[in-house]
Every structure is written in C-alpha cells, then in structure tokens.
Enzyme design. Structure first.
Site, PDB file in Angstrom:
ATOM      1  N   THR A   1      16.481  34.448  -9.497  1.00 51.05           N
ATOM      2  CA  THR A   1      16.858  33.076  -9.827  1.00 51.05           C
ATOM      3  C   THR A   1      16.386  32.149  -8.731  1.00 51.05           C
ATOM      4  OG1 THR A   1      18.680  31.692 -10.617  1.00 51.05           O
ATOM      5  CG2 THR A   1      19.250  33.286  -8.915  1.00 51.05           C
TER       6      THR A   1
ATOM      7  N   LYS B   1      11.779  32.329  -8.498  1.00 49.58           N
ATOM      8  CA  LYS B   1      11.198  32.768  -9.780  1.00 49.58           C
ATOM      9  C   LYS B   1       9.664  32.734  -9.780  1.00 49.58           C
ATOM     10  CE  LYS B   1      15.025  31.761 -12.896  1.00 49.58           C
ATOM     11  NZ  LYS B   1      15.510  31.038 -14.075  1.00 49.58           N
TER      12      LYS B   1
ATOM     13  N   THR C   1      10.138  12.352 -12.756  1.00 46.63           N
ATOM     14  CA  THR C   1       8.784  12.337 -12.202  1.00 46.63           C
ATOM     15  C   THR C   1       7.808  12.505 -13.362  1.00 46.63           C
ATOM     16  OG1 THR C   1       9.722  13.406 -10.258  1.00 46.63           O
ATOM     17  CG2 THR C   1       7.317  13.395 -10.421  1.00 46.63           C
TER      18      THR C   1
HETATM   19  P1  NDP Z   1      14.215  22.549 -11.045  1.00 40.26           P
HETATM   20  O1  NDP Z   1      14.637  22.182  -9.662  1.00 40.26           O
HETATM   21  O2  NDP Z   1      12.946  23.279 -11.280  1.00 40.26           O
HETATM   22  O3  NDP Z   1      14.137  21.189 -11.924  1.00 40.26           O
HETATM   23  C1  NDP Z   1      15.154  20.212 -11.806  1.00 40.26           C
HETATM   24  C2  NDP Z   1      14.939  19.130 -12.876  1.00 40.26           C
HETATM   25  O4  NDP Z   1      16.012  18.175 -12.762  1.00 40.26           O
HETATM   26  C3  NDP Z   1      13.646  18.354 -12.689  1.00 40.26           C
HETATM   27  O5  NDP Z   1      13.181  17.924 -13.936  1.00 40.26           O
HETATM   28  C4  NDP Z   1      14.119  17.145 -11.839  1.00 40.26           C
HETATM   29  O6  NDP Z   1      13.322  16.003 -11.985  1.00 40.26           O
HETATM   30  C5  NDP Z   1      15.464  16.883 -12.481  1.00 40.26           C
HETATM   31  N1  NDP Z   1      16.325  16.164 -11.558  1.00 40.26           N
HETATM   32  C6  NDP Z   1      16.941  16.661 -10.446  1.00 40.26           C
HETATM   33  N2  NDP Z   1      17.640  15.683  -9.824  1.00 40.26           N
HETATM   34  C7  NDP Z   1      17.437  14.529 -10.550  1.00 40.26           C
HETATM   35  C8  NDP Z   1      17.889  13.197 -10.423  1.00 40.26           C
HETATM   36  N3  NDP Z   1      18.693  12.811  -9.412  1.00 40.26           N
HETATM   37  N4  NDP Z   1      17.508  12.298 -11.374  1.00 40.26           N
HETATM   38  C9  NDP Z   1      16.721  12.656 -12.390  1.00 40.26           C
HETATM   39  N5  NDP Z   1      16.243  13.933 -12.563  1.00 40.26           N
HETATM   40  C10 NDP Z   1      16.606  14.852 -11.656  1.00 40.26           C
HETATM   41  O7  NDP Z   1      15.474  23.315 -11.672  1.00 40.26           O
HETATM   42  P2  NDP Z   1      15.466  24.332 -12.888  1.00 40.26           P
HETATM   43  O8  NDP Z   1      14.517  23.845 -13.892  1.00 40.26           O
HETATM   44  O9  NDP Z   1      15.363  25.710 -12.389  1.00 40.26           O
HETATM   45  O10 NDP Z   1      16.991  24.171 -13.422  1.00 40.26           O
HETATM   46  C11 NDP Z   1      17.411  23.015 -14.135  1.00 40.26           C
HETATM   47  C12 NDP Z   1      18.858  23.199 -14.575  1.00 40.26           C
HETATM   48  O11 NDP Z   1      18.957  24.273 -15.508  1.00 40.26           O
HETATM   49  C13 NDP Z   1      19.817  23.540 -13.417  1.00 40.26           C
HETATM   50  O12 NDP Z   1      21.011  22.826 -13.615  1.00 40.26           O
HETATM   51  C14 NDP Z   1      20.062  25.028 -13.595  1.00 40.26           C
HETATM   52  O13 NDP Z   1      21.339  25.400 -13.127  1.00 40.26           O
HETATM   53  C15 NDP Z   1      19.990  25.168 -15.121  1.00 40.26           C
HETATM   54  N6  NDP Z   1      19.605  26.523 -15.551  1.00 40.26           N
HETATM   55  C16 NDP Z   1      20.454  27.197 -16.391  1.00 40.26           C
HETATM   56  C17 NDP Z   1      20.135  28.454 -16.842  1.00 40.26           C
HETATM   57  C18 NDP Z   1      21.073  29.174 -17.757  1.00 40.26           C
HETATM   58  O14 NDP Z   1      20.926  30.394 -17.937  1.00 40.26           O
HETATM   59  N7  NDP Z   1      22.018  28.489 -18.366  1.00 40.26           N
HETATM   60  C19 NDP Z   1      18.875  29.118 -16.456  1.00 40.26           C
HETATM   61  C20 NDP Z   1      18.043  28.307 -15.586  1.00 40.26           C
HETATM   62  C21 NDP Z   1      18.422  27.063 -15.139  1.00 40.26           C
HETATM   63  P3  NDP Z   1      12.046  15.759 -11.001  1.00 40.26           P
HETATM   64  O15 NDP Z   1      10.949  16.609 -11.530  1.00 40.26           O
HETATM   65  O16 NDP Z   1      11.807  14.318 -11.118  1.00 40.26           O
HETATM   66  O17 NDP Z   1      12.490  16.183  -9.615  1.00 40.26           O
END
Ligand code: NDP
Length: 258
Positions: free
Chosen positions: A60, A64, A146
C-alpha cells in the site's frame, strides 16, 4: 506456516490483518499476516529481508509503484502493484484494486455499462478506478486539482476531462474527506441526476461527500467493500486457489462493520 503481511508506511491503522485472518481461519490455512510498516525511504534496505521471510505481501501507500523495480515479473497493466507473491523463488506482482473496486461498486449499483461516471482524483487509486470503469463500458470523465494529471489519465484511458456534464455516478478517489470535513466535489457540479456516489475512503465511515450526495438523493457507499474485496482477491493469488469471493465478502463485512 505461511507468512504474509501488508507493506506500507504509516499504516498502524490498517484493517488488513483482521480481514486476512478471517479468510485464513475460515479456510483452515495456517498462515500469519503482519503489518510491515517502513519509513517512506525504507524499501531499498528492507526488500531483501522481506523476500527472505515472506511468501507474499500486500503493498500500500507509498510503495505500490516503487515495489515494481524489485520484482521479477508484473502481471497487471497499471503501474501499481498491491499484491506480491513468491512463485518458484521469484517474486511476481499483481493488482487486485481494480477488480476489488469493480466488485464493490457494482455490489451497490449493478451493471454500470453506459453510466455517466465522474471520477474525482488522478492519483494511483483513481487509475485503478478508471481502468475498471472503462473496461466495464462506462462513460467516464475525470476531474483533479492538478489538471495536468487528469489530462494524462484521460489520454491514457481515452476518457474525457470533466467539463460540467451531469454525472449519474460519482466516485471520490481523492484523499479529501479523510479529515471528516473536506468535500472533493468540484464547484458547479450538478448532482440532480446522480443515483450513486462511492467514496474510496472508509474512515470516517461517512464522509462529507457521502452526506452531500445522500441529501441530493443518491445511494452512497464508502470504500470498505473495496478494501475487503481486494484482500480476498489477493488471498486467491497468495493461496493459488479460487475462493467463494462473495460468500467471504458477506462474512467479513458482518464481522468488521460495527
Ligand atoms: P494519491 O496520493 O495518489 O492521490 C491523491 C489524490 O487526492 C490526488 O488526485 C490529489 O490531487 C487529491 N488531493 C489530495 N489533497 C487534495 C486537496 N487538498 N485538494 C484537492 N485534491 C486533493 O492517493 P491514492 O490515489 O493512493 O488514494 C486516494 C484515496 O483513496 C485515499 O483516501 C486512499 O485512502 C483511498 N484508497 C482506498 C482504497 C480502498 O481499498 N478503499 C484503496 C486505495 C486508496 P493532486 O493530484 O492535485 O495532488
């Protein structure tokens, strides 16, 4: 005894040991499942020990993608691996997030072919979500803070960057809402036709996104089902056998949902 675990950083909260233990107990498999919590820069120095000690492990945040260069083979099309298994002395990577998400979403929605689905976020989880939705024939658009990352995903999966269309399904794949306060819905989104809203976040169990969409008339789900399904699918890989995925899902959910 078989030895498995989940590899990540800052994952003391994880439910994975509980979920996998239920599966192993149910199947009568003699296996342990550890939390392998490393510093974010800890993989290079620990990978040899992990390969020596473990028959397989889940992966995780934030490893990954980084794990891939340490594997002999990768059997998925995404640049992200969440399951690693020792196979004849080699280490092979898989991704069960894609199917895990699909099974959990469609548990709520049924068939999603042709639905107009807005995906919020363009990180690793978003790519798994988009891959599943595109394969299922949904009409997908993506929105992200972004924009350049949304454009890259849209190009890769031949989907649209969201441009104000009314979605029938909305998926939150951002981390906005983990704090119980923030709502990821973009300004101007019209939720009047939204029938289903799915948040990948599962803690808190109801996010502001879910509350908002529920008030707008949508059926909502958090991401616990995805977590459980991806774990059962990983156990199929670890154990090299087909499992009663839906039966195990129901049993695990009964135990872990308070
Ligand atoms: P990443 O860090 O790869 O991506 C995070 C995303 O959230 C990006 O699109 C980012 O945008 C956006 N983001 C973060 N902060 C902000 C903000 N302040 N304002 C706007 N956008 C924001 O994380 P993951 O893709 O790995 O995970 C995303 C979510 O999914 C998490 O909450 C994680 O816990 C959950 N998850 C749940 C799983 C499950 O089994 N239920 C499995 C995997 C993940 P930007 O690109 O602009 O930074």
């Amino acid at each position: 005894m078989l030895k498995y675990g989940v590899l990540g950083s800052g994952i003391g909260y994880t439910l994975s040991p509980k979920i996998h233990s239920i599966v192993f107990d149910k199947l009568g498999v003699n296996a342990s499942y550890d939390v392998i919590d490393l510093p974010t820069d800890g993989l290079p120095s620990e990978i040899k020990r992990l390969k020596d000690e473990y028959d397989g492990f889940n992966v995780t945040k934030p490893f990954k993608t980084e794990i891939i260069k340490h594997l002999d083979e990768v059997k998925c099309s995404l640049g992200a691996v969440n399951t690693v298994r020792r196979e004849n002395g080699t280490f092979v990577g898989y991704n069960t997030d894609v199917k895990g998400f699909y099974l959990s979403l469609t548990h709520m929605t049924g068939e999603i072919k042709g639905q107009s689905i807005l995906v919020l976020g363009a990180g690793g989880a978003s790519e798994a979500v988009i891959s599943a939705l595109v394969t299922a024939g949904a009409d997908v658009s993506v929105n992200n803070r972004t924009t350049v990352k949304a454009v890259a995903l849209a190009d890769k999966y031949r989907i649209k960057v969201w441009n104000g269309e009314k979605p029938t399904v909305i998926i939150n794949a951002t981390s906005l809402g983990l704090d119980g306060i923030s709502n990821p819905l973009p300004n101007g989104v019209d939720t009047s036709e939204c029938k289903y809203a799915y948040d990948l976040i599962y803690k808190p169990s109801e996010t502001p996104f879910m509350t908002f969409c529920k008030k707008a008339g949508a059926k909502v789900s958090n991401g616990l089902g995805m977590l459980v399904y991806q774990a059962i699918l990983a156990d199929e890989i670890f154990l090299g056998q087909s499992l009663d995925v839906d039966g195990l899902y129901e049993e695990i959910m009964k135990i872990i949902v308070e």
